[in-house]
Each structure stands twice: as C-alpha cells, then as structure tokens.
Design an enzyme around this catalytic site. Structure first.
Site, PDB file in Angstrom:
ATOM      1  N   ASP A 133     -20.180  23.044 -17.359  1.00  0.00           N
ATOM      2  CA  ASP A 133     -21.420  22.445 -17.858  1.00  0.00           C
ATOM      3  C   ASP A 133     -21.202  21.639 -19.127  1.00  0.00           C
ATOM      4  O   ASP A 133     -22.090  21.514 -19.953  1.00  0.00           O
ATOM      5  CB  ASP A 133     -22.473  23.530 -18.088  1.00  0.00           C
TER       6      ASP A 133
ATOM      7  N   LYS B 196     -21.166  34.074 -29.743  1.00  0.00           N
ATOM      8  CA  LYS B 196     -22.589  34.144 -30.099  1.00  0.00           C
ATOM      9  C   LYS B 196     -22.863  35.131 -31.244  1.00  0.00           C
ATOM     10  O   LYS B 196     -23.447  36.196 -31.039  1.00  0.00           O
ATOM     11  CB  LYS B 196     -23.425  34.523 -28.871  1.00  0.00           C
TER      12      LYS B 196
ATOM     13  N   ASP C 299     -22.882  20.098 -24.603  1.00  0.00           N
ATOM     14  CA  ASP C 299     -23.160  21.220 -23.708  1.00  0.00           C
ATOM     15  C   ASP C 299     -24.469  20.913 -22.997  1.00  0.00           C
ATOM     16  O   ASP C 299     -25.493  20.686 -23.639  1.00  0.00           O
ATOM     17  CB  ASP C 299     -23.291  22.486 -24.555  1.00  0.00           C
TER      18      ASP C 299
END
Ligand code: GDD
Ligand code: MG
Length: 363
Positions: free
Chosen positions: A114, A165, A226
């Site tokens: 992606d 993250k 992204d």
C-alpha cells in the site's frame, strides 16, 4: 550478488479494502492513474531487475490472478499465495517464502503493498550487500511518526530499535520511520516461525535486534506516500499523473491530466492537477476537475466542480454539484446542486437527491 531478483509483495491483512469506494475491490486493484495500483509497484520492481514476484494475500486472491496472470505481460513471473487466515506481515513473508528460489545467502525484496514511492530499489539492494546486513530497511522521515514503525539508527545507519506505532511520548525517539520496503537475506526469512500469525514489525525485527542481528537502515527522502486513506489514494493517483511519483506503468505521458480512451470531455471543461478521467467516463460542459480521479464510466454533469476527490466507477455527479475532498463509491448517484466536502464518503450505489446537502449558507 547485489541485485535482488525475487520479491514478496504483501497485499493481504484486514485493513486493505478501500471501503466504501468499492465494496468488492481490494485497494491494490483500485485504479491509480488509470491502472490497478499494484501495477505501479510491479512495474517499478521489474525496472529494478526483479524477475520473480510472490504476491502474498489473505483474501480475494482471485481478483489479482485474472488481471496479472503469470506476470509475463509485465515481463515478470508472478505467483500467488493465499493465507487461509491472515498471518500478519511476518507470517505472510514466511508463507510466501515457500515459492522463492533464492539461495540462503541471496537477497529477497519485500514490499508493503500500500505504498507509493520513488525508492531507488537497486540502491537499497546495494546498501544491503555493502553493509553485509541481515535485513535492510528503507526509512523515510515524516512529521508525525505515530502511525508508523519508528526506526532509530546509529551514525553508521545501523538500526538500534524498532518501535511499531509508539503509544507514549517517550517512545517517539526519532522521525525516521519504516517505509515498508526491505531486503532480507533469504536465510533470515526461514527463521520466522511458520504456520502462525507473526508481525514482522512487532516480533521479527525487535527479536532480531535482541539477538544481535544486523539491521541496516537506508534513509531516503524520495517521494513516499502511505495510501492508508482514500484521500491519500487520490493524492497518489494525481502525483503519478503529474510525474511526481515515478512509475513506468502510467498509461500515457505524465502531465496535468490523463484522459483514458473512450472518455468524453466537453471542450470547455477544465481538467488539471493530475486528474484522471477513466475509460468511458463523461465530463459535461463547463465542469472543473482538479487533482481528482474519475473512474471508468462515471458521469460528471455540466458545471460540476470536483477537487481532490474520487468518483467511483459508474457513479453520476449532478449538474453544478461541488465535491471537495470527497469519495463517491462505485455506482452512487449524486443529484444536482449538492455540496460534499472534507472527507465525506458516499457508499457505493447510494442515491442523493438534487439539492440535498450543502455546507454554505442558504441563498
Ligand atoms: N498477506 C498478508 N497477510 N499481508 C498483510 C497482512 C496479512 O496478514 N497484514 C498486513 N499485510 C500487508 C498489507 O496489505 C500492507 O500492504 C502491508 O502488509 C502493511 O500492513 P498495514 O496494515 O498497511 O500496516 P500499517 O500501514 O499500519 O504499518 C506498516 O506500514 C508502515 C508504512 O506505511 C508497518 O510496516 C509500519 O512499520 C510502517 O511504518
Ligand atoms: Mg499501510
């Protein structure tokens, strides 16, 4: 060997459908600059010397194969591997490795499916070989790294930690993030546990670092995006058309607009900012379209104004309607004199009557 001849492309997982743009089309197959997004990654890999690609997917694998087949149309040999249950990024890499032919010491490329990027793939492979690393990672710098994997490096570019993250401010130790392109030494892939979900970001990379493995970062400030949101997808499509995001798969010359065969555009319509008008689409008199993707067979009525938006296949936009930062799903019908803005997403096939939604004051 410097050049990597084989690659694994990750196109599965849970969040990869661009809903509600189209309910049945996974994001890698949604057109960007006129061709399924995945075509750009495949063509760039081919141009960097890759010959064999394993597409690792966990859903709807049957949508890829009819389009790309064995890859020979792209000068590639493509194989498809489908997970019964999503195995995570690391599990998917391990699972796809059964199709690799690379020897234990040879490099294998791995790409998140992606990402739109101008990464110099050969340079990443060369860095990998020169440093003798176990894994090499493309890193990029972003303003807000929280949605990504943070990858601090030392003075030699060697990775010192991998923080996926980050949840606390103390964990935000760098603005360098994992850009989703790696070179693995083949034998390292074979150490990932098989048959269960594994996150390459949360398990494999931190585990390798703990074990003293050599992970090398290559920070590169080339184009990188992204495509996690529909808005990013629209941006990416426009950047491909404009030539800001380099891809050999853009059909036609780069420029202000891309009008695909059999599209019909009124002579006084204004189209720019990297907009794409898909096959068979119709654009009415006086319409203005900027930085947007109008997919195949869509109809844009006279006087409509569309900026930074995506209009799904076969959707209809009524006269004088304004779209700004909107996503209209396949087959939806937006009546005349509507105003849709700022992240609104209209479901596939939904119908909005004339004059139903406005943001500006009543007249
Ligand atoms: N086959 C398969 N199976 N593919 C998967 C699976 C799975 O179970 N899970 C995820 N993928 C694929 C996705 O299709 C996507 O192409 C890629 O792996 C990354 O997964 P995402 O779900 O998009 O992760 P992310 O965007 O939150 O984070 C990743 O990308 C960031 C860069 O965009 C991480 O790699 C971060 O570290 C990185 O910064
Ligand atoms: Mg992602």
């Amino acid at each position: 060997m410097t050049e990597a001849k084989e690659a694994i492309l990750l196109v599965g997982g849970k969040g990869t459908r661009l809903r509600p743009l189209t309910v049945h089309t996974p994001k890698p197959m949604v057109p960007a600059a006129g061709v399924p997004f995945l075509s750009h990654q495949l063509a760039r890999a081919r141009a960097a010397g890759v010959e064999h690609i394993v597409l690792a997917t966990s859903y709807l694998a049957e949508v890829f194969e009819p389009y790309f087949g064995d890859g020979s149309g792209l000068g590639l040999h493509i194989e498809y591997v489908t997970e019964l249950e999503p195995l995570g990024t690391g599990g998917a890499i391990r699972n796809a490795a059964s199709r690799l032919t690379a020897a234990p010491d040879e490099p294998v490329l791995v790409f998140n499916g992606d990402i739109l990027t101008g990464l110099d793939i050969r340079a990443l492979a060369a860095t990998h070989t020169a440093s003798g690393a176990d894994v090499s990672l493309h890193l990029t710098r972003v303003e807000d790294p929280r949605a990504f994997g943070l990858v601090p490096t030392d003075g030699d570019g060697r990775v010192t930690a991998f923080l996926e993250k980050p949840e606390t401010p103390e964990q935000i130790v760098t603005d360098q993030i994992n850009a989703g392109a790696y070179v693995f030494r083949r034998s390292v892939i074979d150490t990932v546990p098989a048959g269960r979900p594994v996150s390459v970001e949360r398990e494999t990379f931190p585990g390798l670092l703990t074990a003293g493995a050599h992970l090398q970062g290559m920070v590169d400030s080339t184009y990188w995006l992204d495509l996690g949101t529909p808005q990013a997808f629209v941006r990416g499509s426009a950047d491909l058309v404009l030539g800001r995001a380099p891809s050999p798969a853009v059909p036609g010359r780069c420029g202000d607009r891309l009008v695909l065969p059999d599209a019909s555009v009124a002579p006084d319509a204004k189209i720019g900012g990297g907009s794409v008008i898909g096959e068979g689409a119709l654009v009415g008199a006086g319409a203005r379209i900027d930085g947007s993707a109008i997919l195949a067979g869509a109809v844009v009525g006279p006087g409509a104004v569309i900026e930074d938006s995506l209009v799904g296949a076969g959707a209809r936009i009524g006269e004088r309607t304004v779209l700004s930062g909107a996503v209209v799903g396949d087959g939806a019908r937006i009546g005349a004199d509507n105003e849709l803005r700022d992240g609104i997403r209209v479901w596939c096939g939904a119908v909005l009557p004339d004059g139903a939604v406005r943001f500006s004051s009543d007249q």
